[in-house]
Design an enzyme around this catalytic site. Structure first.
Site, PDB file in Angstrom:
ATOM      1  N   GLN A 216       0.977  -1.120  -0.055  1.00 66.96           N
ATOM      2  CA  GLN A 216      -0.031  -0.064   0.028  1.00 66.96           C
ATOM      3  C   GLN A 216       0.928   1.212   0.018  1.00 66.96           C
ATOM      4  OE1 GLN A 216      -3.853  -0.787   0.171  1.00 66.96           O
ATOM      5  NE2 GLN A 216      -2.572  -2.456  -0.604  1.00 66.96           N
ATOM      6  N   GLY A 257     -12.069   3.207   3.219  1.00 68.39           N
ATOM      7  CA  GLY A 257     -10.954   2.200   2.643  1.00 68.39           C
ATOM      8  C   GLY A 257     -10.015   2.825   1.717  1.00 68.39           C
ATOM      9  N   HIS A 258      -9.048   2.070   1.399  1.00 71.98           N
ATOM     10  CA  HIS A 258      -7.970   2.723   0.447  1.00 71.98           C
ATOM     11  C   HIS A 258      -8.445   3.077  -0.896  1.00 71.98           C
ATOM     12  CE1 HIS A 258      -6.803  -1.809  -0.882  1.00 71.98           C
ATOM     13  NE2 HIS A 258      -8.250  -1.471  -1.285  1.00 71.98           N
ATOM     14  N   ASN A 259      -7.920   3.958  -1.550  1.00 67.34           N
ATOM     15  CA  ASN A 259      -8.138   4.725  -2.863  1.00 67.34           C
ATOM     16  C   ASN A 259      -9.466   5.293  -2.986  1.00 67.34           C
ATOM     17  OD1 ASN A 259      -5.632   3.442  -3.457  1.00 67.34           O
ATOM     18  ND2 ASN A 259      -6.838   1.563  -4.459  1.00 67.34           N
TER      19      ASN A 259
END
Length: 355
Positions: A216, A257-259
């Protein structure tokens, strides 16, 4: 609000002064010299308090209120009890908030919990960190290498700021918050217990060697005037950044969450879960406990009702709700149809039993 012991007590104001500040009309000008010394709800107000009324749900409280004065719209002013001074306002709650902001400016943003001035002796600050004048660091906070923090920012007790993080001016980082791999703008309020910039949930699942972790390597970008509620988490991106747009307000216990990209001036209520790689437009409102699946797009101005589960894209200005979420008009029609079907089936069963 009747006894705001944790905040500065405001000076008393006359009804004439309150009317001038809020542009409300004092219906009985002869009461302009009446002093008001505090704000309170209808059911707790006394003769020295100002209250407001703009919802028929609280009509019983209005009828029984002992407030000295009440902000009320023309539609409801006839329901105000005799003896309560009437301040006629088009938007009573807005006017009430205007007074509250004037009298309780110290409640608008968190302050040092320990009345710290400058840097507490027990704080740990790396020699390469750069703090502008006017930064306050509460006890036991830890600030890592090459961190940059702007003037007027408060770092709460026990907060941990990781290497290379940049935080703008007039921000507040709440106690026991952790921040890493993040760039934060000006006037950002982060309440206690938040975790920002940790790994996103990225794996190749169920491979021959088990679940294989995906690096990540993105960041978290938080733009100006954002507020993040207590115990919320914002994962850093994997390849692209996780972005929180200017003016967005996030409630407590929200998982991002990511992105994920969230646009400007969005409203996210408590306990929302946003899966990775979502794109949320500007001025979107999400009710409490909404869950949204990954890789979706929520259009500008969309609204999602509380406790909805979203698995499809939502168009701009869409009004969706349900499990799984769909346009609210369709959702309501389906609920009514199911209720009618159950009712008719019950009636038929009852009729058969009587034969």
């Amino acid at each position: 609000m009747a006894q705001p012991i944790f905040y500065k007590r405001p000076p008393s104001s006359t009804l004439a002064e309150i009317a001038a500040l809020t542009k409300a009309q004092l219906v009985d000008p002869s009461r302009g010299s009446l002093e008001i010394r505090g704000l309170a709800s209808l059911d707790e107000a006394g003769p020295m308090h100002l209250a407001f009324f703009d919802n028929l749900k609280y009509a019983d409280q209005l009828a029984a209120t002992k407030a000295g004065a009440c902000l009320v719209s023309p539609r409801f002013e006839a329901q105000v009890p005799k003896g309560v001074a009437v301040l006629r306002a088009t938007k009573p709650f807005h006017a009430f908030v205007q007074i509250a902001r004037e009298w309780h400016a110290d409640a608008l943003r968190p302050q040092s919990w320990f009345d710290t001035e400058g840097i507490a002796p027990s704080a740990i600050i790396d020699l390469t960190a750069q703090l502008e004048d006017g930064v306050i660091v509460d006890p036991l906070a830890v600030i890592g290498p090459r961190v940059e923090i702007g003037a007027g920012t408060i770092i709460g007790a026990g907060a941990v700021i990781g290497a290379d993080v940049k935080i703008g001016r007039d921000c507040n980082v709440g106690a026991k918050t952790t921040i890493q791999f993040a760039l934060i703008g000006n006037n950002v309020l982060i309440h206690p217990g938040c975790n920002i910039g940790q790994d996103g949930y990225g794996f190749i699942f169920f491979g021959p060697a088990g679940h294989v972790k995906v690096p990540q390597t993105g960041r978290v970008l938080i733009q100006n005037n954002v507020e993040v509620g207590a115990a919320s988490t914002i994962d850093r991106g994997s390849l692209r950044d996780t972005v929180i747009g200017e003016g967005t307000k996030i409630d407590n216990q929200v998982q991002i969450g990511h992105n994920v990209t969230i646009g400007r001036h969005c409203l996210l209520a408590a306990q929302i879960g946003l899966a990775g790689s979502l794109t949320i437009g500007d001025n979107v409102a999400l009710g409490a406990k909404v869950g949204i699946n990954n890789h979706l797009t929520i259009g500008d101005g969309a609204q999602v009702t509380a406790m909805s589960a979203v698995k499809d894209d939502i168009p701009p200005n869409g009004r969706w709700g349900g499990h799984f979420a769909k346009p609210t008009k369709q959702w309501f029609r389906e609920i009514i149809a199911v209720e009618r079907l159950v009712r008719d089936s019950a009636a038929e069963a009852k009729g058969e039993g009587q034969e």
